[in-house]
Write a protein that holds these residues in place. Structure first.
Motif, PDB file in Angstrom:
ATOM      1  N   PHE A  64     -12.334   0.080  42.013  1.00  0.00           N
ATOM      2  CA  PHE A  64     -13.541  -0.329  42.723  1.00  0.00           C
ATOM      3  C   PHE A  64     -13.574  -1.834  42.843  1.00  0.00           C
ATOM      4  O   PHE A  64     -12.862  -2.553  42.159  1.00  0.00           O
ATOM      5  N   ARG A  65     -14.432  -2.289  43.739  1.00  0.00           N
ATOM      6  CA  ARG A  65     -14.504  -3.703  44.065  1.00  0.00           C
ATOM      7  C   ARG A  65     -15.805  -4.312  43.565  1.00  0.00           C
ATOM      8  O   ARG A  65     -16.868  -3.709  43.641  1.00  0.00           O
ATOM      9  N   LEU A  66     -15.672  -5.524  43.024  1.00  0.00           N
ATOM     10  CA  LEU A  66     -16.808  -6.402  42.715  1.00  0.00           C
ATOM     11  C   LEU A  66     -16.435  -7.746  43.323  1.00  0.00           C
ATOM     12  O   LEU A  66     -15.475  -8.378  42.873  1.00  0.00           O
ATOM     13  N   GLY A  67     -17.143  -8.153  44.346  1.00  0.00           N
ATOM     14  CA  GLY A  67     -16.749  -9.373  45.041  1.00  0.00           C
ATOM     15  C   GLY A  67     -15.376  -9.164  45.660  1.00  0.00           C
ATOM     16  O   GLY A  67     -15.101  -8.131  46.255  1.00  0.00           O
ATOM     17  N   ALA A  68     -14.488 -10.114  45.461  1.00  0.00           N
ATOM     18  CA  ALA A  68     -13.139 -10.022  46.026  1.00  0.00           C
ATOM     19  C   ALA A  68     -12.154  -9.358  45.078  1.00  0.00           C
ATOM     20  O   ALA A  68     -11.006  -9.133  45.437  1.00  0.00           O
ATOM     21  N   GLU A  69     -12.593  -9.042  43.864  1.00  0.00           N
ATOM     22  CA  GLU A  69     -11.672  -8.536  42.844  1.00  0.00           C
ATOM     23  C   GLU A  69     -11.726  -7.019  42.706  1.00  0.00           C
ATOM     24  O   GLU A  69     -12.744  -6.397  42.955  1.00  0.00           O
ATOM     25  N   MET A  70     -10.591  -6.471  42.259  1.00  0.00           N
ATOM     26  CA  MET A  70     -10.489  -5.030  42.014  1.00  0.00           C
ATOM     27  C   MET A  70     -10.493  -4.770  40.513  1.00  0.00           C
ATOM     28  O   MET A  70      -9.824  -5.471  39.750  1.00  0.00           O
ATOM     29  N   TYR A  71     -11.248  -3.768  40.121  1.00  0.00           N
ATOM     30  CA  TYR A  71     -11.337  -3.326  38.739  1.00  0.00           C
ATOM     31  C   TYR A  71     -11.102  -1.819  38.720  1.00  0.00           C
ATOM     32  O   TYR A  71     -11.091  -1.172  39.766  1.00  0.00           O
ATOM     33  N   ALA A  72     -10.940  -1.263  37.527  1.00  0.00           N
ATOM     34  CA  ALA A  72     -10.675   0.171  37.450  1.00  0.00           C
ATOM     35  C   ALA A  72     -11.183   0.747  36.141  1.00  0.00           C
ATOM     36  O   ALA A  72     -11.332   0.031  35.144  1.00  0.00           O
ATOM     37  N   ILE A  73     -11.417   2.058  36.178  1.00  0.00           N
ATOM     38  CA  ILE A  73     -11.798   2.839  35.002  1.00  0.00           C
ATOM     39  C   ILE A  73     -10.907   4.076  35.004  1.00  0.00           C
ATOM     40  O   ILE A  73     -10.686   4.693  36.055  1.00  0.00           O
ATOM     41  N   ASP A  74     -10.441   4.452  33.828  1.00  0.00           N
ATOM     42  CA  ASP A  74      -9.639   5.664  33.678  1.00  0.00           C
ATOM     43  C   ASP A  74     -10.466   6.854  34.164  1.00  0.00           C
ATOM     44  O   ASP A  74     -11.616   7.034  33.743  1.00  0.00           O
ATOM     45  N   ILE A  75      -9.899   7.675  35.040  1.00  0.00           N
ATOM     46  CA  ILE A  75     -10.672   8.788  35.602  1.00  0.00           C
ATOM     47  C   ILE A  75     -11.080   9.808  34.544  1.00  0.00           C
ATOM     48  O   ILE A  75     -12.030  10.555  34.754  1.00  0.00           O
ATOM     49  N   MET A  76     -10.390   9.832  33.421  1.00  0.00           N
ATOM     50  CA  MET A  76     -10.756  10.774  32.356  1.00  0.00           C
ATOM     51  C   MET A  76     -12.094  10.408  31.725  1.00  0.00           C
ATOM     52  O   MET A  76     -12.690  11.219  31.026  1.00  0.00           O
ATOM     53  N   ARG A  77     -12.592   9.202  31.953  1.00  0.00           N
ATOM     54  CA  ARG A  77     -13.874   8.748  31.408  1.00  0.00           C
ATOM     55  C   ARG A  77     -15.026   8.952  32.387  1.00  0.00           C
ATOM     56  O   ARG A  77     -16.173   8.694  32.063  1.00  0.00           O
ATOM     57  N   ILE A  78     -14.711   9.378  33.617  1.00  0.00           N
ATOM     58  CA  ILE A  78     -15.720   9.481  34.673  1.00  0.00           C
ATOM     59  C   ILE A  78     -16.177  10.928  34.844  1.00  0.00           C
ATOM     60  O   ILE A  78     -15.365  11.829  34.982  1.00  0.00           O
ATOM     61  N   LYS A  79     -17.504  11.090  34.830  1.00  0.00           N
ATOM     62  CA  LYS A  79     -18.065  12.424  35.084  1.00  0.00           C
ATOM     63  C   LYS A  79     -18.160  12.662  36.589  1.00  0.00           C
ATOM     64  O   LYS A  79     -17.788  13.710  37.092  1.00  0.00           O
ATOM     65  N   GLU A  80     -18.708  11.681  37.300  1.00  0.00           N
ATOM     66  CA  GLU A  80     -18.837  11.778  38.751  1.00  0.00           C
ATOM     67  C   GLU A  80     -19.170  10.415  39.336  1.00  0.00           C
ATOM     68  O   GLU A  80     -19.506   9.475  38.617  1.00  0.00           O
ATOM     69  N   ILE A  81     -19.071  10.340  40.658  1.00  0.00           N
ATOM     70  CA  ILE A  81     -19.417   9.121  41.394  1.00  0.00           C
ATOM     71  C   ILE A  81     -20.458   9.517  42.421  1.00  0.00           C
ATOM     72  O   ILE A  81     -20.243  10.458  43.193  1.00  0.00           O
ATOM     73  N   ILE A  82     -21.588   8.804  42.401  1.00  0.00           N
ATOM     74  CA  ILE A  82     -22.707   9.170  43.282  1.00  0.00           C
ATOM     75  C   ILE A  82     -23.168   7.950  44.086  1.00  0.00           C
ATOM     76  O   ILE A  82     -22.830   6.807  43.763  1.00  0.00           O
ATOM     77  N   ARG A  83     -23.960   8.226  45.105  1.00  0.00           N
ATOM     78  CA  ARG A  83     -24.625   7.141  45.847  1.00  0.00           C
ATOM     79  C   ARG A  83     -25.800   6.644  45.002  1.00  0.00           C
ATOM     80  O   ARG A  83     -26.371   7.417  44.230  1.00  0.00           O
ATOM     81  N   PRO A  84     -26.169   5.379  45.157  1.00  0.00           N
ATOM     82  CA  PRO A  84     -27.322   4.872  44.395  1.00  0.00           C
ATOM     83  C   PRO A  84     -28.579   5.686  44.702  1.00  0.00           C
ATOM     84  O   PRO A  84     -28.779   6.138  45.826  1.00  0.00           O
ATOM     85  N   GLN A  85     -29.369   5.890  43.675  1.00  0.00           N
ATOM     86  CA  GLN A  85     -30.625   6.633  43.787  1.00  0.00           C
ATOM     87  C   GLN A  85     -31.786   5.705  43.484  1.00  0.00           C
ATOM     88  O   GLN A  85     -31.595   4.575  43.047  1.00  0.00           O
ATOM     89  N   LYS A  86     -32.982   6.254  43.665  1.00  0.00           N
ATOM     90  CA  LYS A  86     -34.186   5.498  43.327  1.00  0.00           C
ATOM     91  C   LYS A  86     -34.160   5.199  41.834  1.00  0.00           C
ATOM     92  O   LYS A  86     -33.979   6.091  41.006  1.00  0.00           O
ATOM     93  N   LEU A  87     -34.332   3.927  41.499  1.00  0.00           N
ATOM     94  CA  LEU A  87     -34.320   3.484  40.109  1.00  0.00           C
ATOM     95  C   LEU A  87     -35.736   3.287  39.596  1.00  0.00           C
ATOM     96  O   LEU A  87     -36.611   2.831  40.330  1.00  0.00           O
ATOM     97  N   THR A  88     -35.930   3.609  38.343  1.00  0.00           N
ATOM     98  CA  THR A  88     -37.184   3.319  37.655  1.00  0.00           C
ATOM     99  C   THR A  88     -36.924   2.119  36.754  1.00  0.00           C
ATOM    100  O   THR A  88     -36.011   2.154  35.915  1.00  0.00           O
ATOM    101  N   ALA A  89     -37.687   1.049  36.951  1.00  0.00           N
ATOM    102  CA  ALA A  89     -37.507  -0.172  36.165  1.00  0.00           C
ATOM    103  C   ALA A  89     -37.799   0.088  34.698  1.00  0.00           C
ATOM    104  O   ALA A  89     -38.635   0.935  34.351  1.00  0.00           O
TER     105      ALA A  89
END
Length: 166
Positions: A25-50
């Motif tokens: 995934f991208r943050l600014g111009a840089e690429m970062y990564a997470i091992d897929i074995m640690r990921i449950k799912e990837i979703i679109r942003p939802q309404k956040l409660t502060a």
């Protein structure tokens, strides 16, 4: 099944054991990564409660199918500007210390496979608390991707605070 069948080495199985799959995934111009074995799912942003008095990088809480999860802005965590939420933004739901946390990123680009030989220790010139965020760096030709160490994203106090939020 015979003993010889159990001890035979399948070349494809050997190759897969020598690879790691990373969600990049991208943050600014840089690429970062997470091992897929640690990921449950990837979703679109939802309404956040502060969340009052939460660490500055905690954007808020979401309700994901009955589970309340904190969402952190990875840009803010790294001392970068806040991530703009738009159509490309995603929240990566990850397991961190036996709890699920949402990590807001600018854009998830792809899942890449890297061999063990392409994975190196983080650069020595990266020092201080921020260097602990990175587990390794993947290098393929001129392309560099930093692998995030999810457990090191949070101090002990922050983990306790996030646990209380849930």
């Amino acid at each position: 099944m015979s003993l010889s069948a159990l001890t035979r080495h399948d070349p494809e199985e050997q190759r897969l054991r020598q690879e790691i799959q990373l969600a990049c995934f991208r943050l600014g111009a840089e690429m970062y990564a997470i091992d897929i074995m640690r990921i449950k799912e990837i979703i679109r942003p939802q309404k956040l409660t502060a969340v009052p008095r939460a660490p500055v990088f905690v954007e808020g809480m979401i309700n994901l199918r009955g589970s309340v999860l904190p969402v952190i802005d990875l840009g803010k965590r790294f001392g970068l500007p806040a991530i703009p939420v738009d159509r490309r933004s995603r929240v990566i739901i990850c397991a961190v210390f036996d709890r699920f946390v949402g990590i807001l990123v600018e854009e998830v680009s792809e899942v890449r496979r890297y061999t063990r030989q392409e994975i190196k220790s983080p650069p020595e010139f990266v020092k201080g608390r921020e260097s602990d965020f990175f587990l390794a760096v993947c290098q393929r030709e001129d392309d560099l991707v930093m692998i995030i160490d999810l457990e090191k994203l949070f101090s002990t106090d922050e983990i306790l605070h996030l646990s209380q939020l849930q």
